[in-house]
Scaffold this motif. Structure first.
Motif, PDB file in Angstrom:
ATOM      1  N   PHE A 145     -10.998   1.942   0.472  1.00 29.85           N
ATOM      2  CA  PHE A 145      -9.845   2.274   1.311  1.00 29.85           C
ATOM      3  C   PHE A 145      -8.777   3.024   0.513  1.00 29.85           C
ATOM      4  CE2 PHE A 145     -11.391  -1.403   3.905  1.00 29.85           C
ATOM      5  CZ  PHE A 145     -11.515  -0.733   5.108  1.00 29.85           C
ATOM      6  N   GLU A 146      -8.540   2.591  -0.741  1.00 28.72           N
ATOM      7  CA  GLU A 146      -7.537   3.252  -1.577  1.00 28.72           C
ATOM      8  C   GLU A 146      -7.925   4.702  -1.847  1.00 28.72           C
ATOM      9  OE1 GLU A 146      -5.869  -0.654  -4.034  1.00 28.72           O
ATOM     10  OE2 GLU A 146      -7.628   0.432  -4.773  1.00 28.72           O
ATOM     11  N   GLN A 147      -9.191   4.920  -2.172  1.00 27.32           N
ATOM     12  CA  GLN A 147      -9.664   6.282  -2.422  1.00 27.32           C
ATOM     13  C   GLN A 147      -9.555   7.141  -1.168  1.00 27.32           C
ATOM     14  OE1 GLN A 147     -10.726   7.561  -5.485  1.00 27.32           O
ATOM     15  NE2 GLN A 147     -10.529   9.491  -4.363  1.00 27.32           N
ATOM     16  N   ASN A 148      -9.875   6.552  -0.024  1.00 21.87           N
ATOM     17  CA  ASN A 148      -9.824   7.327   1.215  1.00 21.87           C
ATOM     18  C   ASN A 148      -8.408   7.756   1.554  1.00 21.87           C
ATOM     19  OD1 ASN A 148     -12.023   8.229   2.855  1.00 21.87           O
ATOM     20  ND2 ASN A 148     -11.075   7.224   4.604  1.00 21.87           N
ATOM     21  N   LEU A 149      -7.433   6.880   1.335  1.00 23.19           N
ATOM     22  CA  LEU A 149      -6.049   7.263   1.609  1.00 23.19           C
ATOM     23  C   LEU A 149      -5.592   8.353   0.644  1.00 23.19           C
ATOM     24  CD1 LEU A 149      -3.412   7.012   3.107  1.00 23.19           C
ATOM     25  CD2 LEU A 149      -2.791   5.089   1.615  1.00 23.19           C
ATOM     26  N   ASN A 203      -3.208   2.636   7.658  1.00 19.67           N
ATOM     27  CA  ASN A 203      -3.285   1.386   8.420  1.00 19.67           C
ATOM     28  C   ASN A 203      -4.466   0.538   7.961  1.00 19.67           C
ATOM     29  OD1 ASN A 203      -2.669  -0.240  11.076  1.00 19.67           O
ATOM     30  ND2 ASN A 203      -4.853   0.163  11.108  1.00 19.67           N
ATOM     31  N   ASN A 204      -5.613   1.175   7.751  1.00 16.17           N
ATOM     32  CA  ASN A 204      -6.809   0.422   7.367  1.00 16.17           C
ATOM     33  C   ASN A 204      -6.689  -0.147   5.957  1.00 16.17           C
ATOM     34  OD1 ASN A 204      -7.920   0.945   9.849  1.00 16.17           O
ATOM     35  ND2 ASN A 204      -9.143   2.674   9.167  1.00 16.17           N
ATOM     36  N   TYR A 208      -5.485  -4.896   2.484  1.00 13.25           N
ATOM     37  CA  TYR A 208      -4.582  -5.631   1.589  1.00 13.25           C
ATOM     38  C   TYR A 208      -4.227  -6.995   2.190  1.00 13.25           C
ATOM     39  CZ  TYR A 208      -3.434  -1.910  -1.777  1.00 13.25           C
ATOM     40  OH  TYR A 208      -3.476  -0.979  -2.791  1.00 13.25           O
ATOM     41  N   ALA A 209      -3.934  -7.019   3.483  1.00  8.48           N
ATOM     42  CA  ALA A 209      -3.581  -8.287   4.131  1.00  8.48           C
ATOM     43  C   ALA A 209      -4.745  -9.262   4.070  1.00  8.48           C
ATOM     44  CB  ALA A 209      -3.165  -8.030   5.577  1.00  8.48           C
ATOM     45  N   LEU A 249       2.911  -0.495   3.510  1.00  8.93           N
ATOM     46  CA  LEU A 249       2.154   0.544   4.203  1.00  8.93           C
ATOM     47  C   LEU A 249       2.346   0.474   5.719  1.00  8.93           C
ATOM     48  CD1 LEU A 249      -1.179   0.423   2.169  1.00  8.93           C
ATOM     49  CD2 LEU A 249       0.653   2.108   1.991  1.00  8.93           C
ATOM     50  N   PHE A 250       2.335  -0.726   6.277  1.00  6.81           N
ATOM     51  CA  PHE A 250       2.575  -0.876   7.719  1.00  6.81           C
ATOM     52  C   PHE A 250       3.968  -0.336   8.082  1.00  6.81           C
ATOM     53  CE2 PHE A 250      -0.586  -4.594   7.948  1.00  6.81           C
ATOM     54  CZ  PHE A 250      -1.538  -3.823   8.598  1.00  6.81           C
TER      55      PHE A 250
END
Length: 332
Positions: A240-244, A266-267, A272-273, A284-285
């Motif tokens: 997810f981190e790489q995708n953002l 969002n993802n 993280y949550a 981020l939210f």
């Protein structure tokens, strides 16, 4: 006439760039001009009305889109025969919008009739015509929506097998069918069966389109969501981190509020949550909430959802804070 066509193309282009509010204004003006020049029931006016409906749909305003799709379908039926390809397409759009507005039971017979009509019109000696496969896919999705999952799975598998056989494993339509089957399996709580399909799509898109192509980024996002469910949120975080990071680098210059960036952010926040990092999720939210308030308005469904996520994550973060010394229970 030329200016009208140019304005229509400009509206579609700006919409694809994620500038929803500006595109909506242009689409509305285009429809008004088309009605004035051609008349309310002219074929070109129906196309303009259809484009405005589609834009409302992309903005999450399915209620407004539904009214326009109903007008388009009625208008095209007054121009063409009932089994004309454009009438069948408009009927499909109407059914899709009904399903999106929570009226799947009303949409189901329309999807069923559309598939029958397309098989009758196109299927003689060509049962795997692309429009037949598209109608079958949409019917499968509606079966899923009304809880008839067995029928849905059979149709999704049938479509994937047909496209692999006729188009090859890496054709864009095959990837689309594989994605739909994977999503169906994931929704049915079978992430172990869905994950190899998502992974196959990601590998194909990275190889064919490149690692930074928007479709590859979407495939990586889908893979990460399934990986998170099947393996663990902690191990999914790097995906997810790489995708953002990649989404912001590829899509962000000149358009930092691109919808795909908001989805990636969002993802990552959700992950993280789930990985017991509520503070990182909250940041981020909150960032997404500010963007959506600015670009969509405070009452848009996506803005309200972002607000709920901020509130929920804030509660998680507060619960995770250590108690002050005076509040800690004394050991006996």
């Amino acid at each position: 006439e030329l200016a009208l066509r140019v304005r229509g193309r400009l509206a579609l282009t700006i919409g694809r760039m994620g500038q929803a509010t500006k595109a909506l204004s242009l689409q509305k003006q285009h429809l008004t001009d088309s009605e004035r020049i051609h008349g309310a029931r002219h074929h070109l006016t129906q196309i303009s009305r259809h484009n405005l409906a589609g834009h409302y749909l992309e903005m999450g305003r399915a209620d407004k889109a539904l009214l326009l799709f109903e007008e388009v379908h009625a208008g095209l039926e007054s121009i063409f025969e009932s089994d004309h390809p454009e009438v069948l397409s408009s009927r499909n759009n109407l059914a899709t919008c009904l399903e999106m507005t929570g009226q799947a039971k009303e949409a189901l017979p329309i999807f069923e009739q559309n598939l029958k009509d397309r098989v009758r019109v196109l299927g003689t000696g060509n049962a795997e015509h692309p429009q037949i496969l598209a109608s079958r896919n949409n019917l499968a999705g509606c079966y899923e929506s009304v809880g008839r999952t067995g029928k849905a799975r059979r149709l999704f598998k049938q479509n994937l097998e047909a496209r692999e056989r006729t188009l090859g494993a890496d054709h864009p339509d095959t990837l689309y069918s594989r994605h739909n089957l994977a999503v169906h399996l994931f929704k049915e709580d079978q992430p172990g069966k869905a994950l190899p399909l998502f992974e196959q799509n990601l590998e194909a898109r990275a190889r064919i389109l490149g690692a930074d192509h928007p479709e590859t980024l979407r495939s990586r996002n889908n893979f990460a969501i399934c990986f998170k469910s099947e393996v663990s949120p902690h191990e999914a975080l790097p995906h997810f981190e790489q995708n953002l990071r990649d989404s912001e680098r590829v899509l962000g210059p000149g358009n930092p509020d691109h919808p795909d960036i908001l989805v990636s952010r969002n993802n990552l926040a959700d992950c993280y949550a789930s990985a017991d990092q509520p503070y990182e999720a909250l940041l981020l939210f909150a960032q997404n909430l500010e963007v959506r308030k600015r670009t969509l308005g405070t009452d848009h469904a996506d803005t309200r959802l972002s607000r709920l996520k901020v509130v929920g994550c804030l509660k998680l973060w507060i619960k995770s804070l250590p108690l002050p010394a005076s509040d800690k229970m004394a050991s006996e």
